[in-house]
Design an enzyme around this catalytic site. Structure first.
Site, short mmCIF file in Angstrom:
data_model
loop_
_atom_site.label_atom_id
_atom_site.label_comp_id
_atom_site.label_asym_id
_atom_site.label_seq_id
_atom_site.Cartn_x
_atom_site.Cartn_y
_atom_site.Cartn_z
N GLU A 114 -0.68 -6.25 1.79
CA GLU A 114 0.66 -6.63 2.26
C GLU A 114 0.57 -7.85 3.19
O GLU A 114 1.35 -8.79 3.07
CB GLU A 114 1.30 -5.43 2.99
CG GLU A 114 2.78 -5.55 3.18
CD GLU A 114 3.37 -4.32 3.86
OE1 GLU A 114 2.63 -3.36 4.14
OE2 GLU A 114 4.58 -4.32 4.13
N GLY A 125 9.82 -1.50 8.63
CA GLY A 125 10.33 -0.32 9.33
C GLY A 125 9.18 0.60 9.71
O GLY A 125 9.22 1.26 10.75
#
Ligand SMILES: Nc1ncnc2c1ncn2[C@@H]1O[C@H](COP(=O)(O)OP(=O)(O)O)[C@@H](O)[C@H]1O
Ligand SMILES: [Ca+2]
Length: 512
Positions: A176, A217
Site C-alpha cells: 500500500e 481509516g
C-alpha cells in the site's frame, strides 16, 4: 555607328540552361514529394485506447477507478489517467463480516458504471483488480473465516462482470505504501525526464522523488527515498528499478493508526481511567454527544489489549472542545520510549531522517481541505495548529449550522482528525516548523486521485519498465518541422547556386 538591331525573335535558351531549369524544377518537385510522404507516412495513428479497473476496498468504503491510456504509448510515463471514479454505497467490504454474501453485490452498481464508460468491444480485454486494505487486514486478524468469505463473495461478483478478472486480495501495508509512492511520482513525472529536465537531472547524481503520506481509516503509510540507506531494518526497505534507475525506498504502514482506529484506540485508553459511564472528551466540540456500546468495542484488534470489565454497558461521551488538551490526550498513542535503531518514529519502529518533499493524500487531504489548509502556498505549522484550535473551540450547534451539508459522522470528527494529523506528523514522524512546508496536501494530480490504486495497476500490468524504453529522439512535430526546414534550405541552396553560376540573361546588368 549602326546600333545593333533588335530583332523580334526571342534569344534561344542554351541547352545547359534548359537542363539546369529542369533540374531545379525536378528537385523542387522531389522536395514537395518528400515532405508529403514524411507528413502522411509518420502521421500518428488514430488513438487506440486501453482501459483498466481497480477497486480500492478501504476500511470505510470501496472506490472503483477506471483508467485509460493510449495503447501505443503504454510504457511511457504519465500517460495513464483516471477517467472515472465510482463510490460504492454502504460500508467497506470488511463491514459485511456478519452478512458476507452481500459484500459482492454491493459492488454491482459501480461495475455497471464502468461498463457504461468503457466501449463494449473492449470489456473483455479490460483487466479488473480489487485490493483490500487495513479494514480487511483487521477482519482477517479478528475472524479469518469471515474475511475469506467476504473475498469469495467479491470475487464471484467481479467474475460475473464482463471484464477480465485479475484477482481480489488483501494487499500488505508495505504494498500500500509502495504503490502510493509509485502513483504520485508517476503522476508528478518524477521517474523519467525529457529534454532539459533530463539534462539537468543528469548533472545531479540523484533523481528527486517525492515521499508519500497516506492516511486511511484503519492504517497510515509513510514512504520516501532516504538520503542514506541503512540496513538496520530490512523489512522497511524496498528496491525498485524503474525506467533505468535504481530506487531504495523506505516504507512503513501503521495498522490501527488510520484516523478511525486511532480514535478507537484513544477512547479505549480513556475508558481505562473513567470512573463512570460519562466521559468528557476534549477532541469533540462542546455540546456534542455520542454513545458507545462497550460490548462490541473491544472485539476490534486495535482495542482488544485494553479490554477489561466495566460496570456499565454504554459510554456517554460529551464534547469539551479543547484543542491543547486533545493534543495531549492523543500524544499518548505514540510511544516514544524505546527505540532499538539509530532513529525511530514511534512504537520502536525504524524511521530514517526525513528527506525531500512529501505528498500527503487520502484523509490527510480530506481533513486539511475541509479546514481550508490546502492552498498552493503551504501554511506554516503554527498557522495550521491555530486553525485546528479555532475550529475545535466552536460549539457543536454552530458547527452544524455552518456546515449543514456535510455528513455528521465526518463533521463531528474533523476536530479530532485535525489534532490527530498534527500529532502523527509532529510527534510521530517528527516533522518540524522547518520541514513542515515540504508537506503538500493533495487530492488529485491532474485528473487522477492520489492513492495506491494507479501504482498497483501500473505494476501488475508491467507498465513501468525496468529499463528506459527506446524513444525516438524527436517528437513527430519536431521531425516534420525539421524535414520542412531542411527541404526549404535545400531548395534555396539549389536556386542560389543556379543563380550564381548560370546568371540568367534577365538578371544581367543593363537588360532589366
Ligand atoms: N470527505 C471526507 N471527509 C473526511 N474524511 C473522509 C472523507 N472521505 C473519506 N474520509 C475518510 O478517509 C478515510 C479513508 O480510509 P479508507 O481508505 O477507507 O481506509 P484504509 O485505507 O485504512 O483501508 C476514512 O477514515 C474515511 O472516513
Ligand atoms: Ca485507503
Amino acid at each position: 555607328m549602326d546600333e545593333p538591331k533588335v530583332t523580334g525573335t526571342k534569344p534561344k535558351m542554351s541547352t545547359t540552361r534548359k537542363i539546369l531549369l529542369m533540374l531545379g524544377f525536378l528537385s523542387t518537385l522531389a522536395v514537395i514529394a518528400l515532405i508529403t510522404v514524411a507528413v502522411t507516412q509518420n502521421q500518428p495513428l488514430p488513438k487506440n485506447l486501453k482501459y483498466g479497473i481497480v477497486l480500492d476496498a478501504g476500511s470505510s468504503h470501496t472506490n472503483l477507478y477506471v483508467y485509460e491510456w493510449p495503447a501505443e504509448k503504454e510504457n511511457d510515463t504519465g500517460v495513464v489517467q483516471q477517467v472515472e471514479v465510482c463510490k460504492v454505497e454502504g460500508p467497506g467490504i470488511s463491514g459485511y463480516s456478519q452478512t458476507t454474501e452481500k459484500a459482492g453485490p454491493s459492488l454491482e452498481h459501480c461495475l455497471q458504471q464502468a461498463e457504461d464508460v468503457i466501449p463494449l468491444k473492449q470489456h473483455q480485454e479490460t483487466p479488473v483488480y480489487l485490493g483490500a486494505t487495513a479494514g480487511m487486514r483487521l477482519l482477517r486478524l479478528e475472524n479469518k473465516d469471515a474475511a475469506d468469505k467476504v473475498l469469495s463473495s467479491v470475487e464471484k461478483t467481479l467474475r460475473s462482470a464482463p471484464f477480465n478478472f485479475q484477482g481480489a486480495r488483501i494487499i500488505s501495508g508495505q504494498e500500500e505504501g509502495a504503490y502510493g509512492w509509485i502513483t504520485i511520482n508517476y503522476l508528478l513525472g518524477n521517474f523519467k525526464q525529457s529534454g532539459w529536465k533530463k539534462f539537468l537531472h543528469s548533472l545531479k547524481s540523484v533523481s528527486e522523488t517525492s515521499g508519500a503520506l497516506d492516511l486511511g481509516g484503519a492504517s497510515t503509510q509513510i514512504t520516501f527515498v532516504p538520503l542514506e540507506i541503512s540496513s538496520e531494518s530490512p523489512q522497511n526497505l524496498l528496491y525498485f528499478r524503474l525506467y533505468g534507475k535504481d530506487y531504495q525506498v523506505y516504507t512503513h504502514s501503521f495498522l490501527c493508526y488510520g484516523k478511525d482506529q486511532a480514535l478507537q484506540q484513544k477512547l479505549a485508553r480513556d475508558l481505562q481511567i473513567t470512573k463512570n459511564s460519562r466521559l468528557s472528551d476534549p477532541c469533540f466540540h462542546q455540546g456534542y454527544q455520542r454513545t458507545i456500546n462497550i460490548s462490541n468495542f473491544f472485539k476490534n484488534p486495535c482495542t482488544s489489549i485494553e479490554k477489561k470489565q466495566f460496570p456499565f454497558s454504554q459510554l456517554y461521551i460529551e464534547g469539551e472542545g479543547n484543542y491543547e488538551k486533545c493534543r495531549r490526550n492523543i500524544q499518548d498513542l505514540f510511544n516514544k520510549t524505546n527505540c532499538p535503531y539509530s532513529s525511530c518514529s514511534f512504537n520502536g519502529i525504524y524511521l530514517p531522517p526525513l528527506q525531500g518533499d512529501f505528498g500527503a493524500f487520502s484523509a490527510f487531504y480530506f481533513v486539511m481541505n475541509f479546514l481550508n489548509l490546502t492552498s498552493d502556498v503551504p501554511f506554516t505549522l503554527d498557522e495550521v495548529a491555530s486553525a485546528v484550535q479555532k475550529f475545535c473551540a466552536l460549539p457543536w450547534h454552530e458547527v452544524k449550522l455552518q456546515y449543514h451539508q456535510i455528513k455528521e459522522k465526518y463533521l463531528s470528527e474533523y476536530c479530532f482528525s485535525g489534532a490527530y494529523i498534527l500529532s502523527l506528523l509532529e510527534n510521530g514522524y517528527e516533522f518540524t516548523t522547518e520541514n513542515w512546508q515540504r508537506i503538500h496536501f493533495l487530492g488529485k494530480i491532474g485528473s487522477s486521485d492520489a492513492g495506491w490504486t494507479l501504482g498497483y495497476m501500473l505494476n501488475l500490468t508491467n507498465m513501468i519498465p525496468a529499463e528506459e524504453p527506446p524513444a525516438r529522439p524527436l517528437s513527430y512535430g519536431s521531425y516534420v518541422g525539421l524535414m520542412v526546414l531542411c527541404s526549404l534550405v535545400l531548395v534555396s541552396v539549389i536556386l542560389l547556386a543556379w543563380l550564381l553560376f548560370h546568371k540568367p540573361k534577365c538578371l544581367q546588368k543593363g537588360i532589366v
